[in-house]
Write an enzyme that holds these catalytic residues in place. Sequence first.
Site, PDB file in Angstrom:
ATOM      1  N   ARG A   1      50.694  39.513  43.545  1.00  0.00           N
ATOM      2  CA  ARG A   1      51.231  39.343  44.977  1.00  0.00           C
ATOM      3  C   ARG A   1      50.383  38.222  45.660  1.00  0.00           C
ATOM      4  O   ARG A   1      50.794  37.437  46.500  1.00  0.00           O
ATOM      5  CB  ARG A   1      51.191  40.820  45.972  1.00  0.00           C
TER       6      ARG A   1
ATOM      7  N   LYS B   1      69.256  27.556  45.079  1.00  0.00           N
ATOM      8  CA  LYS B   1      70.329  26.584  45.162  1.00  0.00           C
ATOM      9  C   LYS B   1      69.878  25.383  44.253  1.00  0.00           C
ATOM     10  O   LYS B   1      69.587  25.603  43.058  1.00  0.00           O
ATOM     11  CB  LYS B   1      70.569  26.168  46.570  1.00  0.00           C
TER      12      LYS B   1
HETATM   13  N1  LCS Z   1      68.843  28.599  53.676  1.00  0.00           N
HETATM   14  C1  LCS Z   1      70.238  27.990  53.462  1.00  0.00           C
HETATM   15  C2  LCS Z   1      70.469  26.301  53.874  1.00  0.00           C
HETATM   16  C3  LCS Z   1      70.842  28.606  52.693  1.00  0.00           C
HETATM   17  O1  LCS Z   1      72.044  28.227  52.562  1.00  0.00           O
HETATM   18  C4  LCS Z   1      70.375  29.842  52.389  1.00  0.00           C
HETATM   19  C5  LCS Z   1      71.256  30.755  51.566  1.00  0.00           C
HETATM   20  C6  LCS Z   1      69.142  30.486  52.657  1.00  0.00           C
HETATM   21  C7  LCS Z   1      68.277  29.635  53.248  1.00  0.00           C
HETATM   22  C8  LCS Z   1      68.598  31.907  52.233  1.00  0.00           C
HETATM   23  O2  LCS Z   1      68.521  31.651  51.005  1.00  0.00           O
HETATM   24  P1  LCS Z   1      68.373  33.126  49.764  1.00  0.00           P
HETATM   25  O3  LCS Z   1      67.667  34.012  50.486  1.00  0.00           O
HETATM   26  O4  LCS Z   1      69.938  33.367  49.744  1.00  0.00           O
HETATM   27  O5  LCS Z   1      68.047  32.796  48.690  1.00  0.00           O
HETATM   28  N2  LCS Z   1      72.762  30.381  51.497  1.00  0.00           N
HETATM   29  C9  LCS Z   1      73.645  30.997  50.895  1.00  0.00           C
HETATM   30  C10 LCS Z   1      75.003  30.619  50.953  1.00  0.00           C
HETATM   31  O6  LCS Z   1      75.384  29.559  51.623  1.00  0.00           O
HETATM   32  N3  LCS Z   1      75.792  31.235  50.301  1.00  0.00           N
HETATM   33  O7  LCS Z   1      75.072  32.136  49.728  1.00  0.00           O
HETATM   34  C11 LCS Z   1      73.747  32.141  50.175  1.00  0.00           C
END
Ligand code: LCS
Length: 404
Positions: free
Chosen positions: A58, A208
């Site tokens: 952690r 992403k």
């Molecule tokens: N920031 C952006 C710009 C995002 O598009 C997302 C997730 C996050 C933070 C959060 O990330 P995660 O916890 O999901 O890794 N965006 C998503 C979307 O547009 N579709 O599904 C998830």
Amino acid sequence: MDTKHLGINSKLIHAGHRADPTGAVNVPIYQTSTFAFRDAQHGAALFAGEEDGYIYTRIGNPTIRALEESVAELENGCGGIATSSGMGAVSTLYLAVLSAGAHMVSTASVYGPSRGLMEKHFSRFGVESTYVDTSDLTQVRGALRPHTKLLYVETPANPTMQLTDIAQVSALAHAHGCLVAVDNTFASPYLQKPLDLGADVVLHSVTKFINGHADVVGGILVAKDPSVCKLLRSVMVNFGCNMDPHQAFLVLRGLRTLGIRIERAQRNALEIAHWLERQPEVQSVRYVGLASHPQHELAKRQMKGFGSMISFELKGGMEAGRRLMNALKMATLAVSLGGVETLVEHPASMTHAGISPEGRRAAGFSDGLVRYSVGIEDVEDLIADLRQALDAVATESREVATVR
Ligand code: LCS
């Protein structure tokens, strides 16, 4: 090897990569929760911070550290903090910077949960927030209050594709004494370097583009200043939203091909955006690479390329958009983005459903907006898929009109 002077594609392969004692060419998955100390003095020295090493996963782990150092170098920051998800990175940032009585200014069309977390949860602890069109400096200036501690910008923003001038808002926020953080998920460090433009912290949902294969959820924070890095790490460690070594291994593998994936996906996206603009059924297309995008000049200045995210609206509005999403065969109807495969989704009922209809309208997107994340397939096949789906929408609309 000193990788500081290398080009970005060389950095993607070599940055943060330390020789493993076994000679393993790839950073192995150190799948362990804890690390043995040589003796009691060694353990005490690690806890006191007098010696570098590993204590407990952690707190730190070699596989995770390789990813952190790699992304920190790509973003030109002093250190990286990997998290269990992108939202883990957002939560860590909010927790580190905002205390009861503090105020945050953010992009109105920020990713839905980044706003929901603040409005539904941090508000319970007396933290206030204001959402404005951060592409408009006057609106940002007007939103700053004496107790504003954080300006949190998403650019390009999800799903409006609005851009914020990072250098301009950073200068304004710094004059006001507040920290600037940029969600760089849509651009990735390959296309945009917020820290070089004046921001203090950059974060990603590595789910992403950075991982790029739709098989991992993860996040990362990178800060410019060592004291901010230390604070973020302390919150992440105590909050317990660390990444797992196996996650880190997969993200590191994805990161290696970020450049070639982005180059190909953005070539596809530019062609598709131009094609969509020419289709009679299409009302509007938002792609930062189009001359019709209101901030196309800023995109050319601030980004190294235009990325692969497109939002568009059909003349038939919400109903036509819904039919199109159901008719697409190659593009998969799913949330998330930035992977090798093309995905399509409906922000108003999916990723941004948590924001009120008025909030969505104020953020600048209608219920008919469709978001399309372009993958690395053959562009002719993607266009053929869109064409057959637009034809299917027309046929279905005619059938419905006849029945009525
Ligand atoms: N920031 C952006 C710009 C995002 O598009 C997302 C997730 C996050 C933070 C959060 O990330 P995660 O916890 O999901 O890794 N965006 C998503 C979307 O547009 N579709 O599904 C998830």
